[in-house]
Design an enzyme around this catalytic site. Sequence first.
Site, PDB file in Angstrom:
ATOM      1  N   TYR A 147      -5.352   8.792  -2.236  1.00  8.94           N
ATOM      2  CA  TYR A 147      -4.600  10.059  -2.630  1.00  8.94           C
ATOM      3  C   TYR A 147      -4.912  11.172  -2.852  1.00  8.94           C
ATOM      4  CZ  TYR A 147      -2.638   6.149  -5.485  1.00  8.94           C
ATOM      5  OH  TYR A 147      -1.657   4.665  -5.400  1.00  8.94           O
ATOM      6  N   ASP A 286      -0.918  -4.505   2.568  1.00 13.21           N
ATOM      7  CA  ASP A 286       0.035  -3.653   1.745  1.00 13.21           C
ATOM      8  C   ASP A 286       1.443  -3.942   2.131  1.00 13.21           C
ATOM      9  OD1 ASP A 286       1.176  -2.252  -0.855  1.00 13.21           O
ATOM     10  OD2 ASP A 286      -0.208  -0.243   0.129  1.00 13.21           O
ATOM     11  N   ASP A 353       2.312   2.292  -7.511  1.00 13.85           N
ATOM     12  CA  ASP A 353       1.533   3.578  -7.879  1.00 13.85           C
ATOM     13  C   ASP A 353       0.799   4.247  -8.747  1.00 13.85           C
ATOM     14  OD1 ASP A 353       1.336   2.429  -5.452  1.00 13.85           O
ATOM     15  OD2 ASP A 353       1.415   3.941  -3.859  1.00 13.85           O
TER      16      ASP A 353
END
Length: 444
Positions: A147, A286, A353
């Site tokens: 991030y 993922d 997310d």
Amino acid sequence: MHHLFTPVASVPVDTRTALVHEEGWQSWSPSGSYALGDKPYRPTNDNWATVCYRPGVTVPEGAFQGEGLLALDSGDGSPVRLWAAVEPTRAVPSIRLVVDGDTAEVSADGPVKEWTGATIQSVLGDWAEGLRLSAPRPAPTVWCSWYEYFTAVTEDDIHENLRAMDTLDLPVDVVQIDDGYQKALGDWLTLSGRFRSRAGIADAIRARGRRAGIWTAPFLVDPASDLAAEHPEWLVRDTDGGFTHAGRNWGHDLRVLDTTHPDAAAYLTEVFRTLRAEGYDYFKVDFLYAGALDGVRHDGDGGDDGDAAALTAYRSGIELIRQAIGDDAYLLGCGAPLLASIGLFDAMRVSPDTAPHRRPEADDHSQPGQDPAEFTGAGRQWQHGRLWINDPDCLMARPAVETREQWAAHVEATGGLMASSDRLLSLDEWGVATTRRLLSGGAR
């Protein structure tokens, strides 16, 4: 493939106070409770329908629909009712609810079993406990590159934050390198130009008394990768003979690795064995929805039992990864078809997310934003400690993050996996104190 819906129950409801809980297909699919007058969150375009929702499923206007789980609090004081998949790891029926006057008509396109309980979260929790899984291991605390640096992360960024953890005295167990170290999706062992040595950086992390973690999207393949060019036979095909399309991301169309092909399976095993041998023992896997997409695979016909065959292929692909990394390594799933993942993971992302901003793009609640992450994360709190350790997504505590106090409060309240994802030197006093406090609490 998707069968006819047959009636399951007719339930009288108080239309002013009743609540319906929809369970979404995968990590990023909106999940939570709605009043009967609410419009549930739905995909705003075809791409996100593939990447973030249950592919090939369109819910009619005015209907509520859960994938494998749907709960109803009728609002009149009677027990909450839950309809659940009978064999959730093998078949995940869609369960639909339509209100007709003051009656809720429930139907499903496969076998379901009914449970009753006091509240929506408690009846879902009872269902999860009925699966009799062993309790998940506590999660380590994590620092993750995503991030702050996104795909532009460099080896030097990892070193800088590694030093900052010591300087700021942050209790980080695992330093997890996210997307950006690899040359292309599929070419996991070939480095991008921003990294010098995967084993070298793992050694540096471990030399400071921390564990090395790494991100992959094991079932995705970039058409421009070496793997796609050299081994097209390793990719899942559609019934027309083209490639199964896993949606569009990173600016290009995505393909799917066929882990039922023995050579593709051997390659995936080699990737994870190599990473483990290099010192990585925390794996974030993922975009796992790709492994459960319908298609023609090496070991099956991809015909009428497409759904069941795809879920079987998905589970065997995850089992392959687990064998390669060993039982002691920590496995975190993300973007994963949830019910099909039961029993396979230590921790699981249970929401879309988060982001440095509150609102999702184009108002699609599967897209990054604090609002969608909080809505679905709260709606799936019942899974924590029962199916796996919940991952609410990373704490971001730097001053540039909108409503960082509210986001930190949500992450802390979940009691799940605690991960920091800031450039640590950009944290102010509040950011350092909050990050330290959340990491010290750890998973409860």
